[in-house]
Design an enzyme around this catalytic site. Sequence first.
Site, mmCIF file in Angstrom:
data_model
loop_
_atom_site.group_PDB
_atom_site.id
_atom_site.type_symbol
_atom_site.label_atom_id
_atom_site.label_comp_id
_atom_site.label_asym_id
_atom_site.label_seq_id
_atom_site.Cartn_x
_atom_site.Cartn_y
_atom_site.Cartn_z
ATOM 1 N N HIS A 1 -6.728 -5.866 2.837
ATOM 2 C CA HIS A 1 -5.544 -5.267 3.467
ATOM 3 C C HIS A 1 -4.936 -6.285 4.425
ATOM 4 O O HIS A 1 -5.661 -6.899 5.215
ATOM 5 C CB HIS A 1 -5.936 -4.056 4.315
ATOM 6 C CG HIS A 1 -6.540 -2.908 3.562
ATOM 7 N ND1 HIS A 1 -5.838 -1.760 3.266
ATOM 8 C CD2 HIS A 1 -7.792 -2.713 3.066
ATOM 9 C CE1 HIS A 1 -6.630 -0.911 2.632
ATOM 10 N NE2 HIS A 1 -7.823 -1.461 2.495
ATOM 11 N N ASN B 1 -12.575 -3.341 3.289
ATOM 12 C CA ASN B 1 -13.605 -2.304 3.288
ATOM 13 C C ASN B 1 -14.474 -2.524 2.053
ATOM 14 O O ASN B 1 -13.970 -2.533 0.931
ATOM 15 C CB ASN B 1 -12.963 -0.916 3.241
ATOM 16 C CG ASN B 1 -12.037 -0.674 4.421
ATOM 17 O OD1 ASN B 1 -12.319 -1.101 5.539
ATOM 18 N ND2 ASN B 1 -10.915 -0.011 4.183
ATOM 19 N N GLN C 1 -14.447 2.241 1.859
ATOM 20 C CA GLN C 1 -13.762 1.836 0.622
ATOM 21 C C GLN C 1 -13.544 3.055 -0.264
ATOM 22 O O GLN C 1 -14.495 3.765 -0.592
ATOM 23 C CB GLN C 1 -14.584 0.769 -0.129
ATOM 24 C CG GLN C 1 -13.857 0.223 -1.353
ATOM 25 C CD GLN C 1 -14.608 -0.898 -2.055
ATOM 26 O OE1 GLN C 1 -15.774 -1.175 -1.750
ATOM 27 N NE2 GLN C 1 -13.947 -1.528 -3.011
ATOM 28 N N HIS D 1 -10.376 -5.486 -2.580
ATOM 29 C CA HIS D 1 -9.015 -5.789 -2.110
ATOM 30 C C HIS D 1 -9.034 -6.080 -0.619
ATOM 31 O O HIS D 1 -9.864 -5.559 0.113
ATOM 32 C CB HIS D 1 -8.069 -4.625 -2.398
ATOM 33 C CG HIS D 1 -8.547 -3.314 -1.857
ATOM 34 N ND1 HIS D 1 -9.493 -2.536 -2.500
ATOM 35 C CD2 HIS D 1 -8.252 -2.655 -0.711
ATOM 36 C CE1 HIS D 1 -9.739 -1.448 -1.794
ATOM 37 N NE2 HIS D 1 -9.010 -1.503 -0.689
ATOM 38 N N ASP E 1 0.857 -1.186 0.000
ATOM 39 C CA ASP E 1 0.000 0.000 0.000
ATOM 40 C C ASP E 1 0.893 1.236 0.000
ATOM 41 O O ASP E 1 1.840 1.341 0.792
ATOM 42 C CB ASP E 1 -0.912 -0.025 1.243
ATOM 43 C CG ASP E 1 -2.015 1.016 1.186
ATOM 44 O OD1 ASP E 1 -1.709 2.217 0.996
ATOM 45 O OD2 ASP E 1 -3.187 0.635 1.342
ATOM 46 N N ILE E 2 0.576 2.171 -0.893
ATOM 47 C CA ILE E 2 1.435 3.353 -1.063
ATOM 48 C C ILE E 2 1.368 4.310 0.141
ATOM 49 O O ILE E 2 2.311 5.057 0.386
ATOM 50 C CB ILE E 2 1.073 4.057 -2.395
ATOM 51 C CG1 ILE E 2 2.243 4.814 -2.963
ATOM 52 C CG2 ILE E 2 -0.157 4.935 -2.256
ATOM 53 C CD1 ILE E 2 2.059 5.202 -4.423
HETATM 54 P P1 5GP Z 1 -9.655 1.310 0.774
HETATM 55 O O1 5GP Z 1 -9.941 2.475 1.677
HETATM 56 O O2 5GP Z 1 -10.311 1.463 -0.578
HETATM 57 O O3 5GP Z 1 -9.951 -0.008 1.431
HETATM 58 O O4 5GP Z 1 -8.091 1.320 0.575
HETATM 59 C C1 5GP Z 1 -7.446 1.681 -0.598
HETATM 60 C C2 5GP Z 1 -5.962 1.669 -0.322
HETATM 61 O O5 5GP Z 1 -5.291 1.758 -1.567
HETATM 62 C C3 5GP Z 1 -5.474 2.835 0.531
HETATM 63 O O6 5GP Z 1 -4.894 2.345 1.734
HETATM 64 C C4 5GP Z 1 -4.464 3.564 -0.373
HETATM 65 O O7 5GP Z 1 -3.333 3.995 0.333
HETATM 66 C C5 5GP Z 1 -4.114 2.506 -1.412
HETATM 67 N N1 5GP Z 1 -3.794 3.062 -2.716
HETATM 68 C C6 5GP Z 1 -4.524 3.980 -3.414
HETATM 69 N N2 5GP Z 1 -3.928 4.243 -4.608
HETATM 70 C C7 5GP Z 1 -2.826 3.458 -4.656
HETATM 71 C C8 5GP Z 1 -1.804 3.274 -5.649
HETATM 72 O O8 5GP Z 1 -1.794 3.912 -6.710
HETATM 73 N N3 5GP Z 1 -0.820 2.386 -5.370
HETATM 74 C C9 5GP Z 1 -0.800 1.672 -4.198
HETATM 75 N N4 5GP Z 1 0.215 0.818 -4.031
HETATM 76 N N5 5GP Z 1 -1.747 1.822 -3.239
HETATM 77 C C10 5GP Z 1 -2.741 2.702 -3.467
#
Ligand code: 5GP
Length: 136
Positions: free
Chosen positions: A101, A86, A93, A99, A30-31
């Site tokens: 985590h 999420n 989300q 995805h 995760d970035i």
């Molecule tokens: P969500 O809140 O949708 O469950 O989490 C999405 C996750 O994706 C976040 O923790 C965010 O940091 C990560 N993320 C978003 N864009 C990118 C990306 O371009 N590259 C990577 N490696 N992670 C990303």
Amino acid sequence: MEECVFCKIVNGSIPAAKVYEDDKVISFLDIMPANKGHCLVVPKKHAQTLIEMSEDDLIATVKAAKKVARALSLSFGNGSFNMVMNNGKEAGQIVNHAHIHIIPRFQKDRLRIKWSHLKYEGDEIKEYAEKIKKFI
Ligand code: 5GP
Ligand code: ZN
């Protein structure tokens, strides 16, 4: 899914720090991690949430999540991690490509994944169970 950031990672048009890949799943860091080493485990086929995923993709993704969690634990972790998914806007989300985590946990980290507890009144708990059971 031209605009989907995880589809772009899957097809290689944007880079990611990949830790695992097979024919159905990819996993990368995760970035913006909750803790360093925080990985995302992503089905290659676009699906918005868990509910939209095929059984085969789901099995492959959960198996890959276990591999990644194990590798994190054996490398710099200690066996403790949170596995979080999420699903939907209200659940937090942000990226609309399903995805999981995998977040390694450490003794003094500042991450909090805890909630305050509510209480059911009277037979409410049974009523909730009945509502859900009707759609199983
Ligand atoms: P969500 O809140 O949708 O469950 O989490 C999405 C996750 O994706 C976040 O923790 C965010 O940091 C990560 N993320 C978003 N864009 C990118 C990306 O371009 N590259 C990577 N490696 N992670 C990303
Ligand atoms: Zn996608």
